[in-house]
Design a protein around this motif. Structure first.
Motif: not given
Length: 462
Positions: A321-332
Motif C-alpha cells: 500500500f504505497p499511498n497510505i496517508v493514515t496508518l493504524h496499528i493495533e499492538s496485541v
C-alpha cells in the motif's frame, strides 16, 4: 397573564397540537412507540383516524411479552397506512404464520421500507440447524431499502430456484444466518442498488463479493476461511473484524478502495489479484506492481511486535500500500489459547530486524502523514518499531500512541511516564513528537457503527 389572555395551551378554545394539520400530526404519531400511538385514538375524535392511516413504525420490543402474539398480527392486518419500519426481534415467526398467513406478502403490498427479522428467541448453537426459514416473499419485497436478518436460514438452493427482487435495497445486514457461499454471492449480486453490507457470524467458509454498486462492507471473519473481493468497482471501505483462526483475504478488482482494515498478521494471508503475500518473507523482500493497491489511503493492521514472523508479515503488508496517508496499528498479544510452541518471540533480535528490513515505500515517499498505535503497552519491541518509523518516515505530521484506560492504574504511573519519556527521546525526520494518550476502550457496537458510517472519514480513529 396580562390583559387576562388565555394560556397558550387553551388559546382559541383548543390545544395547540390539535391546530396542526393532519400530515404533521401523523408524523408526530409515527415517532411514538406503537402502544402509545394506538392510544391516541382516545384523545379526540379528530385523532381517531390518524394513527390507523399513518405510516407504521412497529417495534415488537415496545410491546409487553404476553401481548405480542395477539397485537403484532392484529396491527399488521388492520393498519390502513403503508409500513415504513417493521422490527420483529422477539416475536415468534411460527405464531405470525399461524395468526396471519401471507404476512410476508403483506409487507410487500404495504411498501415496507425497513424490515428487521432477528429471531432473538433462537435455539442454542448446537441446534442451529433447526432455525426457521426466511420466507421467500421477503426476498421479493421490492420497496425494501434496509433489510436486517438474524438467526434464520435461507431457502435451500437460493441461487437456482428462488426469485430475488430487491431493486431498492441500500443496506443489507446478515447476522448468524445459515446460507451457502454460492447463495450469498448470488444474493449480493441480485441487490443491484446495494450500498452497505454487514456480515457477521456467517456459516459459509467461502465469502466472495461481486457488486457493481457496493460502497461499504463490514465483514466478520470468525468462520470464514476464504474471503475475496472479486469485483466491486465502487467499493470504498472494507472493514474486517472477528479474525477467527485464519483466513485468506483476497483483493481482486476494487479500484476505488480507500479504507482497509484490520489486516491481522497473526491469522490473515493477503492475496492481491493472483499474488499471495506470505508470512515469513525475508525482511528485504520487495513488492512488485502486481502486489500493489495504490488506491488505499487509510490502513489498519493488527500485529504482535514480539513475534518475528509477524514483523515480516507487517513489513510485507505495508509494502503493498504505497499511498497510505493514515496508518493504524493495533499492538496485541497472542490469544492465550495459542500454543506456546507456535510463538517465536523476537527477544533481542527485534532491533536487528528493523535495522535490516528493506525500504517501505509509504514511509519514505512523503505520503504517510498520520500514524496511531493502539493498545500500546510500552514494550521495547514496540519502541523498536517506532524508532524505525522515526528514521524513515519523511512526511509524518502526527503520531498518537494510545494506552487503553484499564490497562493502566495508579500503580502504573511510572510505566506511563517512562513511555512518555521514551517517546520524547525519539527524533523524527519531520521534527514532530509522539503524543501519548490514555483513553477508555471503545465498545464494539460503537466501533462497528463508525465502520459503516461514511460520514466518518476514518472509522479506526480513537
Amino acid at each position: 397573564m396580562a390583559g387576562g389572555a388565555a394560556p397558550p395551551s387553551t388559546a382559541r378554545g383548543g390545544y395547540r397540537l390539535s391546530a396542526l394539520n393532519d400530515d404533521l400530526l401523523q408524523e408526530i404519531i409515527t415517532c411514538l412507540p406503537v402502544k402509545e400511538a394506538a392510544r391516541t385514538v382516545v384523545l379526540a375524535k379528530r385523532w381517531r383516524y390518524l394513527w390507523p392511516s399513518a405510516p407504521l413504525f412497529l417495534n415488537d420490543a415496545d410491546l409487553p411479552q404476553p401481548a405480542r402474539d395477539v397485537v403484532v398480527p392484529r396491527v399488521l392486518a388492520e393498519h390502513r397506512g403503508r409500513f415504513r419500519s417493521i422490527n420483529l426481534a422477539y416475536f415468534r415467526l411460527a405464531s405470525l404464520d399461524r395468526e396471519l398467513p401471507g404476512w410476508p406478502r403483506l409487507l410487500a403490498d404495504k411498501r415496507t421500507q425497513r424490515l428487521q427479522l432477528t429471531n432473538r428467541n433462537y435455539l442454542p448453537p448446537n441446534q442451529i440447524g433447526t432455525l426457521p426459514h426466511i420466507p421467500a416473499d421477503i426476498l421479493r419485497c421490492g420497496s425494501l431499502q434496509n433489510l436486517v436478518l438474524g438467526f434464520l436460514k435461507f431457502p435451500v438452493d437460493l441461487s437456482h430456484g428462488v426469485e430475488i427482487f430487491l431493486p431498492n435495497l441500500r443496506e443489507l445486514t446478515l447476522a448468524m444466518v445459515i446460507i451457502s457461499g454460492e447463495d450469498l454471492e448470488h444474493l449480493i449480486t441480485a441487490c443491484t442498488a446495494l450500498k452497505t453490507l454487514k456480515l457477521t457470524s456467517l456459516t459459509p467458509k467461502r465469502v466472495h463479493l461481486r457488486s457493481r454498486s457496493l460502497r461499504c462492507a463490514l465483514v466478520g471473519l470468525s468462520r470464514v476461511e476464504d474471503f475475496a473481493v472479486v469485483d466491486a468497482p465502487l467499493l470504498e471501505r472494507l472493514v474486517l473484524y472477528l479474525p477467527g483462526t485464519g483466513a485468506r483475504v483476497k483483493i481482486g478488482y476494487a479500484a476505488n478502495l480507500l479504507v482497509l482494515g484490520h489486516l491481522d498478521t497473526r491469522v490473515h494471508q493477503l492475496q492481491i489479484r493472483d499474488m499471495v503475500i506470505k508470512s515469513g518473507l525475508k525482511p528485504n523482500t520487495m513488492a512488485s506492481t502486481s502486489t500493489l493497491i495504490p488506491s488505499v489511503k487509510i490502513l489498519a493492521v493488527t500485529v504482535n511486535f514480539g513475534v518475528l514472523s509477524e514483523l515480516n508479515t507487517l513489513a510485507s503488508f505495508l509494502r503493498c500500500f504505497p499511498n497510505i496517508v493514515t496508518l493504524h496499528i493495533e499492538s496485541v498479544l497472542h490469544d492465550p489459547s495459542v500454543s506456546a510452541s507456535a510463538i517465536e518471540p523476537s527477544g533481542e533480535h527485534h532491533a536487528k530486524f528493523w535495522q535490516e528490513v528493506g525500504p517501505v515505500e509509504c514511509l519514505r515517499s512523503h505520503v504517510l502523514e498520520k500514524m496511531a498505535i493502539h493498545e500500546f503497552r510500552g514494550d521495547q519491541d514496540e519502541f523498536e518499531f517506532l524508532k524505525f518509523v522515526a528514521m524513515n518516515a519523511q512526511g509524518l505530521q502526527s503520531l498518537h500512541v494510545v494506552l487503553q484506560e484499564g490497562d493502566t492504574s495508579s500503580s502504573d504511573d511510572k510505566k506511563v511516564n517512562e513511555a512518555r519519556e521514551k517517546l520524547q527521546d525519539l527524533r523524527f525526520q519531520t521534527g514532530i513528537s509522539g503524543v501519548l494518550l490514555v483513553l477508555p476502550k471503545e465498545g464494539i457496537l460503537s466501533t462497528l457503527q463508525k465502520a459503516t458510517d461514511l460520514t466518518y472519514n476514518d472509522p479506526f480513529r480513537f
